[in-house]
Design an enzyme around this catalytic site. Structure first.
Site, PDB file in Angstrom:
ATOM      1  N   GLN A   1      -7.240-105.354 -30.696  1.00  0.00           N
ATOM      2  CA  GLN A   1      -6.895-103.966 -30.408  1.00  0.00           C
ATOM      3  C   GLN A   1      -6.331-103.246 -31.626  1.00  0.00           C
ATOM      4  O   GLN A   1      -5.670-102.222 -31.504  1.00  0.00           O
ATOM      5  CB  GLN A   1      -5.892-103.899 -29.252  1.00  0.00           C
ATOM      6  CG  GLN A   1      -6.491-104.361 -27.947  1.00  0.00           C
ATOM      7  CD  GLN A   1      -5.542-104.161 -26.782  1.00  0.00           C
ATOM      8  OE1 GLN A   1      -5.136-103.052 -26.480  1.00  0.00           O
ATOM      9  NE2 GLN A   1      -5.182-105.260 -26.136  1.00  0.00           N
TER      10      GLN A   1
ATOM     11  N   ARG B   1      -9.334-100.364 -20.619  1.00  0.00           N
ATOM     12  CA  ARG B   1      -8.390 -99.477 -19.937  1.00  0.00           C
ATOM     13  C   ARG B   1      -8.707 -99.385 -18.445  1.00  0.00           C
ATOM     14  O   ARG B   1      -7.894 -98.913 -17.662  1.00  0.00           O
ATOM     15  CB  ARG B   1      -8.420 -98.055 -20.503  1.00  0.00           C
ATOM     16  CG  ARG B   1      -8.021 -97.878 -21.962  1.00  0.00           C
ATOM     17  CD  ARG B   1      -6.733 -98.516 -22.294  1.00  0.00           C
ATOM     18  NE  ARG B   1      -6.986 -99.832 -22.885  1.00  0.00           N
ATOM     19  CZ  ARG B   1      -6.070-100.732 -23.100  1.00  0.00           C
ATOM     20  NH1 ARG B   1      -4.831-100.488 -22.793  1.00  0.00           N
ATOM     21  NH2 ARG B   1      -6.379-101.906 -23.612  1.00  0.00           N
TER      22      ARG B   1
ATOM     23  N   ASP C   1       6.444-104.899 -31.032  1.00  0.00           N
ATOM     24  CA  ASP C   1       5.265-104.718 -30.179  1.00  0.00           C
ATOM     25  C   ASP C   1       4.119-104.182 -31.037  1.00  0.00           C
ATOM     26  O   ASP C   1       4.361-103.612 -32.096  1.00  0.00           O
ATOM     27  CB  ASP C   1       5.624-103.712 -29.072  1.00  0.00           C
ATOM     28  CG  ASP C   1       4.596-103.728 -27.967  1.00  0.00           C
ATOM     29  OD1 ASP C   1       3.731-104.626 -27.971  1.00  0.00           O
ATOM     30  OD2 ASP C   1       4.662-102.850 -27.093  1.00  0.00           O
ATOM     31  N   GLU C   2       2.906-104.345 -30.578  1.00  0.00           N
ATOM     32  CA  GLU C   2       1.714-103.852 -31.294  1.00  0.00           C
ATOM     33  C   GLU C   2       1.726-104.318 -32.752  1.00  0.00           C
ATOM     34  O   GLU C   2       1.488-103.547 -33.679  1.00  0.00           O
ATOM     35  CB  GLU C   2       1.635-102.326 -31.247  1.00  0.00           C
ATOM     36  CG  GLU C   2       1.739-101.728 -29.862  1.00  0.00           C
ATOM     37  CD  GLU C   2       0.475-101.887 -29.036  1.00  0.00           C
ATOM     38  OE1 GLU C   2      -0.440-102.647 -29.469  1.00  0.00           O
ATOM     39  OE2 GLU C   2       0.403-101.290 -27.958  1.00  0.00           O
TER      40      GLU C   2
ATOM     41  N   LYS D   1       2.000-107.786 -21.198  1.00  0.00           N
ATOM     42  CA  LYS D   1       2.908-108.012 -22.317  1.00  0.00           C
ATOM     43  C   LYS D   1       4.172-107.163 -22.206  1.00  0.00           C
ATOM     44  O   LYS D   1       5.237-107.600 -22.603  1.00  0.00           O
ATOM     45  CB  LYS D   1       2.200-107.759 -23.636  1.00  0.00           C
ATOM     46  CG  LYS D   1       1.880-106.308 -23.821  1.00  0.00           C
ATOM     47  CD  LYS D   1       1.578-105.957 -25.237  1.00  0.00           C
ATOM     48  CE  LYS D   1       1.528-104.433 -25.256  1.00  0.00           C
ATOM     49  NZ  LYS D   1       1.104-103.888 -26.491  1.00  0.00           N
ATOM     50  N   THR D   2       4.043-105.950 -21.671  1.00  0.00           N
ATOM     51  CA  THR D   2       5.236-105.121 -21.546  1.00  0.00           C
ATOM     52  C   THR D   2       6.249-105.801 -20.643  1.00  0.00           C
ATOM     53  O   THR D   2       7.451-105.823 -20.910  1.00  0.00           O
ATOM     54  CB  THR D   2       4.873-103.754 -20.950  1.00  0.00           C
ATOM     55  OG1 THR D   2       3.762-103.240 -21.676  1.00  0.00           O
ATOM     56  CG2 THR D   2       6.027-102.793 -21.050  1.00  0.00           C
TER      57      THR D   2
END
Length: 820
Positions: free
Chosen positions: A291, A668, A249-250, A60-61
DNA sequence: TTAGGCTCCATTTTT
DNA sequence: TGGAGCCTAA
């Protein structure tokens, strides 16, 4: 397309001085290169609001940065018309850098920052409308610690019983209401009982004190900005005109206030009749409901779940291909998260192959667990992995200690991320409090903090007298200090001391007024206040490092003075535009918003003793781990009561949040994942006995290679206990959960390990079958009444009311409870 | 007013 | 286990 419009109201912000020699931007092909279908679609998308559901590791980044570059070079958007909101300052800095790599220096003009930083900038600019006269140049930003001090004062003034009204819960309550944008009066009107009335009164006074102190807390930053937009549509329209592209974002971690902020900028215009009304900005939000791990601080998962309803013509793009982990790890993550209810199904997949199995380990104690982790890391590094490729995760910061001990012993280089952060250290906060009250003398919290630090003979009694004077004369605490001679009942001695203090502060203030550099002011403060001297003369060994930390702080200030644009969370656009001349106030603002561990030049830990190119093992909490990835990950402390945390047991939403945390942890890992737990873990002195985390049971059994199981543990542990740790296991709490009170502990006559194994394989004792209303007796708490029961079999947990001992949540498998 | 000893208390996670 | 706040003596 109106992308190239000048920026009304922001004429200062032009790109005129931008170097025209910048290389030609990337071509469309270059920007889409290497992206999969959905990713490319997200980058190219134009028009209606867009939700990108981005699974862990789905790039996504990359999508965000490419999209921003796309907006600039393909759609000719003015970089100043882009507002990108990230979760951390670090993410902002990185994004800016990566966009700059693609499109060059023009990227500087974008706003890329957290909600809080963006709002501060808006508030600063529009301060005149807010009615705080001095807000513009010198308001203080209160973080959790400052808030706590203030609320303690407030509760004191309101005569609230400190046992009943503790700062934490009161603040939490206030924060919730702020996030809902509810004013104190509104809340007070709704209060239904005495407790709520007291809370509302505390909220009201707290808010008043904040205002008197020219201070805003973190919630205010957002709330006041939204209120500003609501009260002054013309200001809102200015920003709507300016920001044509908003990216968040997030998004799953936004709270209601932040949602409102976005809505003000990107929702359909509220005044349909307004001729000037501005088309809403183009909005893209990116996130992953799985998340969402910040509900405890007000994040509202519904923001992302309901995006399509909130923005009716919205589109959704799913990114499900994972580029990070092996299929084994992804399957494990999918299975675990699948236990959450009411989530939108999403299945991450990878074409990276199955990879290694997950390695599991059941340790006797937390020390044993740390030994296992350490020896596995040794094997991994022998096998070619670098120390920097390895991360150890745990639920709470306190758990880091055992790992540190073993790493120190074995000489494994490591760093702990988080924990007591630089800006939270006492000496650093003291120094900053000095600076803050110099800039903003109304800042009572800071002023009081340093009034008698170091000791200069101005004690509680004196403070009391001054406070009285301040209240009587309706002046600020600082003004009262200056008029100390009028204070009733103030000892002459105290008065002299206060006069000395006032003289010193006045002198320092003149320095600030003269525009002296932050680092120079800081050094003078440390010297003149005697603070540094008192540390140097102290024989407490800790004070030595305190002196070093202050030196570090001076270095940070110097760096800022010399190059305000460099460093974390720099917002060069304002500097470039001449809107900011960096002074002490700006330094303080930067520091307040950047209290983030990895921004701090804690180089002494990182660099010197690290072997070149090897990096260091990273230790951190699961929360801190969000957004990062490592080739090898150790997920430790997988015990019910530790992870999931005991306070979440028995509460479905909270438990689901813990599960999302587990999901974050698992995802992760790139190649290797280890899961471990300790049968006996020492928590606050006494060893406690914890059952396996339910999340372990949720891992697909064929994906885990158990190196050591409970059965092994039962078979082998007794000799280990005898030789290893002999004395300390005599008396143990028999309760894995509940409150491990020192009183009435139940002895495990045999090794704790055996008891656990026995309990797991075949309960040593019948698990009482309880129903709400049953009367029970407990070895420690005595008689009680069952309030509720959750779970089944050896997982059942009962909430029992023990009268004066309060309500306890007990795991029936272990709790010494008998039904009457 | 302060320092030092004492008890008691607690442990989520943080922009 | 440790840190923070309370009480007492000087």
């Amino acid at each position: 397309m109106n992308d190239a419009l000048p920026l009304p109201g922001f004429e200062g912000l032009t790109t005129a001085e931008e170097p025209r020699t910048t290389r030609r931007g990337p071509t469309a092909e270059e920007l889409l290169e290497g992206l999969n279908g959905p990713q490319a679609e997200a980058v190219r998308h134009a028009g209606p609001p867009l939700l990108v559901v981005a699974g862990a590791g789905s790039g996504k980044t990359r999508v965000l940065t490419r999209r921003i570059a796309w907006l600039i070079s393909e759609r000719k958007a003015h970089p100043g018309s882009i507002l990108a909101i990230t979760f951390t300052n670090k993410a902002a800095a990185e994004m800016k850098e990566r966009v700059a790599e693609l499109v060059g220096g023009r990227a500087k003009i974008m706003w890329v920052s957290t909600f809080h930083s963006s709002c501060v900038r808006i508030l600063r600019k529009e301060a005149d409308h807010l009615g705080y006269e001095r807000l513009k140049s010198n308001f203080s930003i209160y973080d959790a610690q400052d808030q706590k001090r203030l609320i303690t004062l407030v509760c004191n003034d309101l005569d609230l019983d400190p046992r009943r009204y503790q700062p934490g819960p009161v603040l939490h309550w206030i924060s919730n209401h702020k996030n809902e944008l509810r004013e104190p009066d509104e809340v007070a009107a709704d209060a239904r009982n005495g407790i709520e009335e007291s809370y509302a009164a505390a909220y009201k006074l707290y808010q008043r004190r904040l205002r008197e102190a020219n201070a805003l807390d973190f919630d205010d930053l957002i709330m006041e900005t939204v209120r500003l937009f609501q009260l002054h549509p013309e200001i809102r329209e200015t920003y709507r005109r300016r920001f044509r592209h908003v990216l968040v974002d997030e998004y799953q971690d936004t709270n209601h206030a932040q949602y409102s902020f976005i809505h003000q900028l990107c929702g359909q215009s509220l005044e349909e009749t307004d001729e000037d009304r501005v088309e809403p900005a183009e909005l893209m939000v990116v996130g992953d409901a799985d998340q969402s791990i910040y509900a405890f601080r007000g994040a509202d998962i519904r923001n992302i779940m309901d995006f399509e309803q909130d923005f009716p013509d919205a589109r959704t793009i799913m990114l499900e291909q994972n580029y990070r982990s092996t299929q084994t790890i992804l399957t494990a993550a999918n299975t675990v998260i699948g236990n959450n209810q009411g989530r939108k199904e999403k299945r991450l997949w990878s074409d990276a192959g199955d990879g290694d199995k997950i390695v599991g380990y059941v340790a006797d104690t937390e020390h044993d667990e740390a030994r296992f982790v350490s020896s596995e890391i040794d094997k991994l590094t022998d096998g070619g992995l670098k120390a920097g490729d390895v991360a150890v995760f745990y639920r709470t910061n306190a758990q880091s200690r055992v790992f540190e001990e073993i790493f120190i012993r074995t000489g494994m280089p490591y760093k702990v991320v988080g924990g007591v952060r630089f800006y939270e250290r006492r000496e650093v906060r003291d120094a900053l409090a000095y600076l803050r009250m110099l800039v903003n003398p109304d800042d009572q919290v800071s002023l009081r903090r340093i009034l008698n630090t170091p000791k200069r003979g101005i004690g509680d009694r004196a403070v009391e007298c001054i406070n009285e004077l301040a209240n009587r004369e309706q002046v600020t605490f600082w003004e009262a200090l200056q008029r100390a001679s009028e204070a009733p009942g103030l000892a002459t001695r105290s008065q002299t001391n206060i006069e000395g203090f006032v003289a010193m502060v006045t002198e320092l203030q003149s320095m600030v007024a003269a525009g002296e550099r932050p680092d120079v002011v800081l050094e003078t403060v440390l010297d003149r206040s005697g603070y540094l001297k008192s540390l140097e003369e102290s024989d407490d060994p800790q004070d030595e490092t305190r002196v070093e930390n202050l030196g570090e702080l001076v270095a940070v200030a110097r760096e800022f003075a010399e190059d305000p644009v460099a460093g974390p969370s720099a917002d060069p656009s304002d500097v470039d535009a001449g809107l900011v001349e960096p002074g002490l106030g700006d330094f303080l603002e930067r520091v307040a918003l950047v209290a983030d561990a990895d921004q701090i030049p804690d180089a002494p830990d990182d660099d010197p003793d690290a072997p070149p190119d090897q990096g260091v093992v990273t230790l951190m909490t699961l929360h801190t781990a969000k957004g990062l990835e490592f080739p090898a990950v150790f997920l430790t402390g997988l015990e019910d009561g530790v992870f999931p945390h005991s306070r979440s047991l028995g509460d479905r939403p909270e438990l689901e949040e813990e599960r999302r945390l587990a999901y974050v942890g698992i995802t992760r890992a790139r190649q290797r994942l280890y899961v471990s737990r300790a049968v006996v873990r020492s928590a606050w002195g006494a060893p406690a006995h914890n059952p396996a985390s339910r999340f372990l049971g949720e891992l697909p059994i064929d994906l885990v290679d158990w190196r050591r199981t409970e059965a092994d543990q039962a078979r082998w542990s007794r000799p280990t206990f005898a030789s290893d740790s002999g004395s300390s296991y005599g008396a143990q709490s028999g309760r894995g959960l509940g409150t491990p009170n020192a009183a009435g502990r139940r002895n495990f006559t045999s090794a704790a390990a055996r008891a656990d194994a026995a309990a797991k394989a075949k309960p040593a004792r019948e698990i009482p079958v309880l129903e709400p209303g049953d009367r029970v007796t407990h070895d420690t708490f005595g008689l009680g009444t069952v309030v509720s029961v959750e779970g089944q079999g050896d997982k059942s947990v009962a909430k029992i009311d023990f009268g004066s001992d309060g309500e306890k949540r007990l795991l029936l498998r272990y709790a010494p409870v008998e039904k009457l």
